[in-house]
Design a protein around this motif. Structure first.
Motif, PDB file in Angstrom:
ATOM      1  N   LEU A  27      -8.766   2.135  -1.851  1.00 45.05           N
ATOM      2  CA  LEU A  27      -8.827   0.682  -2.007  1.00 45.05           C
ATOM      3  C   LEU A  27      -7.994   0.238  -3.207  1.00 45.05           C
ATOM      4  O   LEU A  27      -7.189  -0.699  -3.113  1.00 45.05           O
ATOM      5  N   GLY A  28      -8.183   0.883  -4.351  1.00 51.75           N
ATOM      6  CA  GLY A  28      -7.385   0.554  -5.526  1.00 51.75           C
ATOM      7  C   GLY A  28      -5.900   0.756  -5.269  1.00 51.75           C
ATOM      8  O   GLY A  28      -5.062  -0.068  -5.651  1.00 51.75           O
ATOM      9  N   PHE A  29      -5.587   1.853  -4.587  1.00 49.91           N
ATOM     10  CA  PHE A  29      -4.210   2.178  -4.231  1.00 49.91           C
ATOM     11  C   PHE A  29      -3.610   1.083  -3.362  1.00 49.91           C
ATOM     12  O   PHE A  29      -2.486   0.625  -3.590  1.00 49.91           O
ATOM     13  N   SER A  30      -4.381   0.620  -2.359  1.00 46.84           N
ATOM     14  CA  SER A  30      -3.872  -0.392  -1.428  1.00 46.84           C
ATOM     15  C   SER A  30      -3.678  -1.735  -2.115  1.00 46.84           C
ATOM     16  O   SER A  30      -2.722  -2.463  -1.826  1.00 46.84           O
ATOM     17  N   LYS A  31      -4.576  -2.092  -3.034  1.00 46.41           N
ATOM     18  CA  LYS A  31      -4.473  -3.380  -3.713  1.00 46.41           C
ATOM     19  C   LYS A  31      -3.302  -3.422  -4.699  1.00 46.41           C
ATOM     20  O   LYS A  31      -2.879  -4.503  -5.114  1.00 46.41           O
ATOM     21  N   SER A  32      -2.771  -2.259  -5.043  1.00 44.15           N
ATOM     22  CA  SER A  32      -1.608  -2.224  -5.926  1.00 44.15           C
ATOM     23  C   SER A  32      -0.337  -2.617  -5.191  1.00 44.15           C
ATOM     24  O   SER A  32       0.699  -2.852  -5.806  1.00 44.15           O
ATOM     25  N   GLY A  33      -0.412  -2.685  -3.847  1.00 42.67           N
ATOM     26  CA  GLY A  33       0.747  -3.057  -3.056  1.00 42.67           C
ATOM     27  C   GLY A  33       1.076  -2.082  -1.956  1.00 42.67           C
ATOM     28  O   GLY A  33       1.978  -2.327  -1.154  1.00 42.67           O
ATOM     29  N   ILE A  34       0.344  -0.965  -1.880  1.00 43.02           N
ATOM     30  CA  ILE A  34       0.553   0.010  -0.800  1.00 43.02           C
ATOM     31  C   ILE A  34      -0.240  -0.488   0.405  1.00 43.02           C
ATOM     32  O   ILE A  34      -1.330   0.002   0.713  1.00 43.02           O
ATOM     33  N   LYS A  35       0.283  -1.498   1.062  1.00 41.13           N
ATOM     34  CA  LYS A  35      -0.450  -2.186   2.123  1.00 41.13           C
ATOM     35  C   LYS A  35      -0.527  -1.341   3.397  1.00 41.13           C
ATOM     36  O   LYS A  35       0.241  -0.422   3.601  1.00 41.13           O
ATOM     37  N   GLY A  36      -1.484  -1.713   4.266  1.00 37.01           N
ATOM     38  CA  GLY A  36      -1.569  -1.100   5.569  1.00 37.01           C
ATOM     39  C   GLY A  36      -2.500   0.082   5.662  1.00 37.01           C
ATOM     40  O   GLY A  36      -2.786   0.560   6.759  1.00 37.01           O
ATOM     41  N   ILE A  37      -2.996   0.572   4.518  1.00 36.44           N
ATOM     42  CA  ILE A  37      -3.882   1.739   4.560  1.00 36.44           C
ATOM     43  C   ILE A  37      -5.353   1.337   4.461  1.00 36.44           C
ATOM     44  O   ILE A  37      -6.231   2.190   4.434  1.00 36.44           O
ATOM     45  N   GLY A  38      -5.622   0.026   4.433  1.00 32.29           N
ATOM     46  CA  GLY A  38      -6.999  -0.453   4.313  1.00 32.29           C
ATOM     47  C   GLY A  38      -7.882  -0.040   5.470  1.00 32.29           C
ATOM     48  O   GLY A  38      -9.095   0.101   5.313  1.00 32.29           O
ATOM     49  N   ILE A  39      -7.288   0.178   6.648  1.00 27.94           N
ATOM     50  CA  ILE A  39      -8.079   0.593   7.803  1.00 27.94           C
ATOM     51  C   ILE A  39      -8.795   1.906   7.545  1.00 27.94           C
ATOM     52  O   ILE A  39      -9.902   2.154   8.054  1.00 27.94           O
ATOM     53  N   ARG A 226       2.394   2.297 -10.002  1.00 27.25           N
ATOM     54  CA  ARG A 226       3.544   3.096 -10.442  1.00 27.25           C
ATOM     55  C   ARG A 226       4.417   3.490  -9.253  1.00 27.25           C
ATOM     56  O   ARG A 226       5.644   3.490  -9.341  1.00 27.25           O
ATOM     57  N   LEU A 227       3.763   3.788  -8.135  1.00 22.02           N
ATOM     58  CA  LEU A 227       4.515   4.162  -6.933  1.00 22.02           C
ATOM     59  C   LEU A 227       5.280   2.973  -6.370  1.00 22.02           C
ATOM     60  O   LEU A 227       6.435   3.113  -5.931  1.00 22.02           O
ATOM     61  N   VAL A 228       4.662   1.777  -6.376  1.00 24.04           N
ATOM     62  CA  VAL A 228       5.306   0.573  -5.833  1.00 24.04           C
ATOM     63  C   VAL A 228       6.632   0.299  -6.533  1.00 24.04           C
ATOM     64  O   VAL A 228       7.609  -0.129  -5.912  1.00 24.04           O
TER      65      VAL A 228
END
Length: 254
Positions: A27-39, A226-228
């Motif tokens: 969740l934290g990862f997805s909110k940083s901008g790594i979209k699409g993995i929330g499922i 950092r990845l974004v």
């Protein structure tokens, strides 16, 4: 009460705690901008808590991650898109509250999966076509807003809808993330009273559980941020399309 006692008080197995911690990190990862993995988060929490109960577990976690995201990406927010989407999103949430107990989640998710996959196909077509036409009409924004509001209330499934809209209006990477962060922070706070008083899926006990996961959410966010920074605008758009499509397929076969 110690941290260990808090964990034990919820009657969850070690494997379940590992799964929940993984969901919080993603969740934290997805909110940083790594979209699409929330499922993936939705699937994990539904497995542990059940589908409807998991929506109440996830909502305060989403708000916690939203607070971090809006603080980090605030300067990139494009408020004109939020103003376009918010009224129809609110209507979508209210309709979602009303029909939430009546609609079949299985049928709903499969229909949404088909819509998402079809939308991804359309978006991919326009990406390949290199069209410079950007949809500004109210029908498009209102439809996207309503669907996003409805799906976020039913099962926190609005991510793919908002992804498609922001890709369609061609928001650059940071503006995409910052605008989405504020949009969902506002709408998630709006949803909270309905989960408390109508569906009763958020309780004092579930909030204590949420608090134990905040450090993991923050860790996931900053690693993701950092990845974004390493992803170009073009590759970011492709990544969103691919991962969102995969999420739609997972919804379809679940």
């Amino acid at each position: 009460m110690s941290y260990l006692e808090i964990l034990q008080s919820h009657g969850l197995s070690q494997l379940q705690w590992v799964a929940i911690a993984l969901a919080a990190f993603i969740l934290g990862f997805s909110k940083s901008g790594i979209k699409g993995i929330g499922i993936i988060i939705i699937l994990i929490l539904a497995f542990v808590f059940g589908e409807k109960a998991s929506t109440g577990i996830l909502l305060p976690m989403l708000i916690s991650a939203d607070i971090v995201a809006v603080s980090y990406y605030n300067r990139h927010t494009q408020w004109r898109f939020i103003k376009k989407l918010m009224p129809s999103m609110v209507i979508g949430v209210l309709v979602g509250v009303w029909v939430g107990d009546a609609i079949s989640e299985t049928v709903f998710k499969r229909i949404m999966a088909i819509i998402i996959i079809a939308s991804i196909g359309i978006m991919w077509f326009f990406e390949k076509k290199k069209s410079n036409t950007i949809p500004h009409n109210k029908v498009f924004s209102n439809s996207a807003g309503f669907l996003a509001g409805f799906t976020t209330m039913i099962g926190n499934l609005a991510g793919p809808i908002s992804n498609i809209y922001f890709l369609a209006v061609r928001l650059p990477k940071n503006e995409f993330i910052g605008t989405g962060a504020w949009l969902f922070f506002i709408i998630n706070v709006f949803k909270l009273p309905f989960h408390f008083f109508v569906w009763k899926t958020v309780t004092k006990e579930s909030l204590v559980l949420n608090l134990t996961l905040v450090p993991i959410i923050i860790l996931g966010f900053f690693l993701g941020a950092r990845l974004v920074k390493l992803i170009s605008n073009v590759n970011y758009r492709r990544f969103i399309l691919i991962v969102t499509a995969i999420g739609g397929i997972i919804m379809l076969i679940k």
